[in-house]
Write a protein that holds these residues in place. Structure first.
Motif, PDB file in Angstrom:
ATOM      1  N   ILE B   3      -4.091   3.485  -4.434  1.00  0.00           N
ATOM      2  CA  ILE B   3      -4.985   2.581  -3.696  1.00  0.00           C
ATOM      3  C   ILE B   3      -4.371   2.303  -2.323  1.00  0.00           C
ATOM      4  O   ILE B   3      -3.240   1.836  -2.232  1.00  0.00           O
ATOM      5  CB  ILE B   3      -5.170   1.273  -4.471  1.00  0.00           C
ATOM      6  N   PRO B   4      -5.087   2.596  -1.254  1.00  0.00           N
ATOM      7  CA  PRO B   4      -4.515   2.392   0.082  1.00  0.00           C
ATOM      8  C   PRO B   4      -4.661   0.951   0.574  1.00  0.00           C
ATOM      9  O   PRO B   4      -5.367   0.157  -0.029  1.00  0.00           O
ATOM     10  CB  PRO B   4      -5.350   3.338   0.949  1.00  0.00           C
ATOM     11  N   TYR B   5      -4.005   0.649   1.665  1.00  0.00           N
ATOM     12  CA  TYR B   5      -4.129  -0.628   2.401  1.00  0.00           C
ATOM     13  C   TYR B   5      -3.743  -1.841   1.564  1.00  0.00           C
ATOM     14  O   TYR B   5      -4.341  -2.897   1.666  1.00  0.00           O
ATOM     15  CB  TYR B   5      -5.549  -0.800   2.952  1.00  0.00           C
ATOM     16  N   ARG B  10      -6.053  -1.764   7.331  1.00  0.00           N
ATOM     17  CA  ARG B  10      -6.957  -0.659   7.626  1.00  0.00           C
ATOM     18  C   ARG B  10      -7.367  -0.781   9.088  1.00  0.00           C
ATOM     19  O   ARG B  10      -7.839  -1.842   9.523  1.00  0.00           O
ATOM     20  CB  ARG B  10      -8.194  -0.745   6.723  1.00  0.00           C
ATOM     21  N   ASN B  16      -5.819  -6.050   5.464  1.00  0.00           N
ATOM     22  CA  ASN B  16      -5.434  -5.345   4.250  1.00  0.00           C
ATOM     23  C   ASN B  16      -6.210  -5.966   3.087  1.00  0.00           C
ATOM     24  O   ASN B  16      -6.869  -6.997   3.251  1.00  0.00           O
ATOM     25  CB  ASN B  16      -3.920  -5.362   4.040  1.00  0.00           C
ATOM     26  N   ASN B  17      -6.124  -5.309   1.911  1.00  0.00           N
ATOM     27  CA  ASN B  17      -7.041  -5.663   0.821  1.00  0.00           C
ATOM     28  C   ASN B  17      -6.951  -7.127   0.418  1.00  0.00           C
ATOM     29  O   ASN B  17      -7.956  -7.818   0.322  1.00  0.00           O
ATOM     30  CB  ASN B  17      -6.759  -4.786  -0.401  1.00  0.00           C
TER      31      ASN B  17
END
Lengths: 573, 197
Positions: B3-5, B10, B16-17
């Motif tokens: 899972i990115p960020y 981003r 970010n998430n």
């Protein structure tokens, strides 16, 4: 990565899973069970409505002497069934299915994400939902039975009701927490985890629908939570948030001191429950759009205006709630405001429906089962939406309020509308989940009786409602003079309901048979679709995509002139 | 694929998430307390008479509680700065202060509740007291939730500091955003509305 995942012990893989696809399936299976239970409850009610006072044959003795002595339903049990049918269908059936199941499984795939942004929150969301569902069902076995004040739980009735109502509130708090966690997870996922190149206007319509739905859930549910806390206080601590002064029940003063406002609950409830109506319908529109685009083999007409419309619906749905309250004494000025907003919100809904209808024009349509359900959605939702207009205007609503017309109207939206879309979605995405197609013959046997019966159940309700039959009659109107000319329709509706129940067996058989014996798909993209979920392996492993994906084009580029195939997948340059 | 960020932002959204997630969560909290506040307005507007908060509630104690929460928010900022600067002892010290402030708030609140009960003032006594107990009770639950998260970060959660300082600092930041919100809820909403208006 996928190899590691397969080595997880059973309970991590199937029960406390953090994979969005497993959670989607958990949601799906649980919600279908609830949907079936809610349907069975209404079948019991329909027997009572068609044949009031007659013992239920065969299974009448199963429900105990305090619910159905001698197989004849008691009014208290009828009220419990009515309240729990609504609660189960809305909060534990359709929303978890449309958002929790389809959203969880499909959204990360369609945006090219490896998973949801917060996998552990996702798991917590499902477990909260399960806990809420168990509390709700268990409340049937409390003294006095389950909640019996309608799914709207209006005070003062709900405050003085037996303990089942407290269980209803606690169950609702669990369900609200579940949808809150789910909603913020969806929004973050769609904002943050889109694959490179997946710009906003390249998002499939289904994802847009889920995004708007998630915002509605995020912002509309908390006021109901506040209301639920206050109703809990009214019941347990004897406060008077919703209780008028001097209330006398069965000759005795109620202990609450009074000074509260009954209307306050209605405002808080409908501030949630009207956006909730759009929570029920928007994901269905999303599913239907995916399936129609795929089966007409040409682009969706007016996709951009559909996208703007769905955003407009999202905003407007927050300012229409009091059209459920015209016959309370809230005043004509407020009624005028809310009937204006209600008329305005019908415009974007009509735009979406019209775009889908026009899209059909000139397409070489594939009439498979999922497409049949999706096509049936259009006129059924159309009837549901149009019958809502007289209810949205304050003057005709005085006559129609709380009659069977209201029941007919919203069931047209939700039952042959949303539930048909959900069926369509099952038939459409089943090959991605299992690697096998569902049986077309059984599918048709499921579809046609369902379509016919739906109309024989709900259209007579509109007729009865126009004749003035109240929605709350335990005997279906048998003891009311003005209901006599339309009384015969009760038998028609109930018979249709029982036939429709029988038709659902074709679906259940199809589901299990196809899971093990269905025709295997030969490619990962059996429907020759363009969206990203079909670029994953079948079924998708943990992490979804084998290679990082990049998006090059819009969601529904079918039959592009000069293209080598009649579909141009989003991930192919 | 991972899972990115989770920690880095981003580029096109600027979040970010978890930062986006916590702000969304707070927006729903605003709706929750906004609904309670709307109910307060509606019930007060419809009431024949409404007591002034000062005549029933203990303003000096609540003022003390307000300052405790302001101080706990400041402590939270110092704790977060400690994680940013790679100074674990600073984090531990200030987070402990923050936790003690939160606990102190709850102790004083319990004391206030007890005084009310001793004077036979219950939620059922009047609509004002019903609102008082419901709103402050719900706020106290939020404080307890924050204390649980913060003590996890102070205790077992701080092991992450050695493995991934940036990620840990980020977690403290998220917990901090929530903590500031809960403090603000008291300072600019509950205290003035219930005690002063």
């Amino acid at each position: 990565m996928s190899h590691e995942y397969h080595d997880l012990p059973f309970w991590r893989k199937y029960i406390f899973s953090t994979d969005h696809k497993m959670i989607g399936l958990q949601y799906g299976i649980t919600a279908w069970i609830f949907l079936l239970l809610g349907f069975c409850m209404v079948l019991l009610m329909r027997w009572q409505l068609a044949y009031p006072g007659q013992p239920l044959p065969l299974i009448g003795g199963w429900f105990g002497e305090d619910r159905m002595p001698g197989g004849i339903m008691l009014p208290e049990f009828y009220n419990q069934l009515g309240a729990m049918h609504g609660t189960i269908m809305v909060f534990m059936g359709i929303v978890p299915l449309a958002v929790g199941a389809f959203g969880n499984y499909i959204v990360p795939l369609q945006i090219g994400a490896p998973d949801m942004a917060f996998p552990k929150l996702n798991m917590t969301s499902y477990l909260c939902y399960l806990a809420g569902g168990v509390v709700m069902l268990a409340s049937f076995f409390l003294p006095g039975g389950a909640a019996s004040s309608g799914w709207t739980s209006y005070p003062p009735l709900a405050v003085i009701a037996p303990i089942g109502q407290t269980a209803w509130i606690i169950g609702m708090v669990f369900l609200i927490s579940s949808s809150l966690l789910g909603a913020l997870n969806f929004i973050v996922t769609i904002f943050q985890l889109r694959a490179p190149g997946m710009t906003w206007m390249r998002l499939p319509f289904f994802v847009w629908a889920q995004l708007v739905t998630a915002f509605l859930l995020l912002l509309a549910f908390p006021p109901l939570e506040a209301g639920a806390v206050m109703q809990l206080m009214d019941r347990v601590a004897h406060t008077s948030f919703f209780m008028p002064a001097g209330l006398i029940v069965s000759g005795q003063h109620v202990v609450n001191t009074g000074g509260g406002s009954v209307l306050l609950w209605q405002h808080l409830f409908w501030f949630l429950a009207h956006p909730e109506v759009y929570v029920l319908i928007l994901p269905a529109m999303g599913i239907v759009t995916e399936i129609i685009a795929n089966n007409i083999r040409k682009p969706i007409w007016g996709l951009k205006s559909m996208t703007y419309s769905i955003i407009a619906i999202g905003f407007l749905s927050f300012v229409v709630w009091a059209h459920h309250m015209y016959i309370t004494n809230m005043g004509t000025a407020i009624s005028a405001f809310f009937q204006t907003t209600t008329m305005i919100i019908s415009i974007p809904s009509v735009i979406i429906l019209t775009c889908l209808f026009i899209s059909l024009w000139g397409g070489s349509i594939r009439f498979n089962t999922s497409m049949l359900f999706a096509l049936a959605f259009l006129p059924m939702f159309g009837i549901g939406g149009l019958t809502g207009l007289p209810l949205g205007l304050a003057t005709p609503d005085i006559h129609l309020h709380d009659t069977y017309y209201v029941i007919g109207h919203f069931h047209y939206v939700v039952a042959p509308g949303t539930i048909f879309a959900l069926f369509a979605g099952i038939y459409y995405w089943f090959p991605k989940i299992t690697g096998r197609k569902m049986n077309e013959v059984l599918g048709q046997l499921h579809f046609w009786p369902s379509l016919v019966c739906m109309n024989f159940i709900f259209f007579p309700m509109l007729i009865q409602g126009l004749a003035g039959v109240s929605r709350r009659l335990y005997d279906g109107g048998a003891s009311y003079a003005h209901a006599q000319p339309v009384l015969y329709l009760n038998v028609v509706m109930s018979t249709a309901a029982f036939i429709m129940a029988a038709a659902q067996f074709f679906f259940i058989i199809n589901l299990f048979w196809s899971m093990f014996k269905g025709k295997k798909v030969t490619s990962d993209n059996p429907w020759e679709a363009t969206t990203l979920e079909w670029a994953t392996p079948t079924p998708p492993g943990h992490g979804n995509f084998e290679h990082p994906v990049t998006v090059y084009r819009g969601p529904y580029e079918y039959s592009v002139p000069g293209a080598p195939k009649d579909f141009s997948p989003q991930c192919e340059p | 694929m991972e899972i990115p960020y989770i920690v880095e932002e981003r580029p096109d959204t600027g979040f970010n998430n978890a930062t986006l997630g916590i702000w969304l969560f707070l927006s729903s909290e605003v709706m929750l307390f906004g609904a309670l506040f709307s109910s307060y307005i509606l019930l007060r507007a419809g009431a024949a008479h409404w007591p002034s908060g000062a005549s029933i509630l203990n303003i000096p104690l609540a003022t003390l509680n307000t300052f405790i929460l302001v101080f706990s928010s400041i402590a939270m900022v110092f704790a977060w700065a400690g994680t940013k600067q790679g100074n674990l002892p600073q984090f531990k010290k200030w987070m402990a202060v923050c936790l003690l402030c939160g606990l102190g708030f709850l102790v004083i609140k319990t004391f206030e509740y007890k005084m009310k009960f001793a004077h036979h003032m219950f939620p059922s006594t009047s609509t004002f007291l019903a609102l008082y107990f419901t709103m402050t009770g719900l706020h106290a639950l939020h404080i307890i939730g924050g204390l649980i998260v913060n003590s996890y970060l102070w205790g077992p959660g701080s092991k992450m500091f050695q493995e991934d300082q940036r990620h840990f600092s980020h977690r403290v930041e998220i917990a901090g955003i929530y903590w500031h919100f809960v403090d603000l809820l008291w300072i600019i909403f509950l205290f003035p509305v219930l005690y002063l208006l």
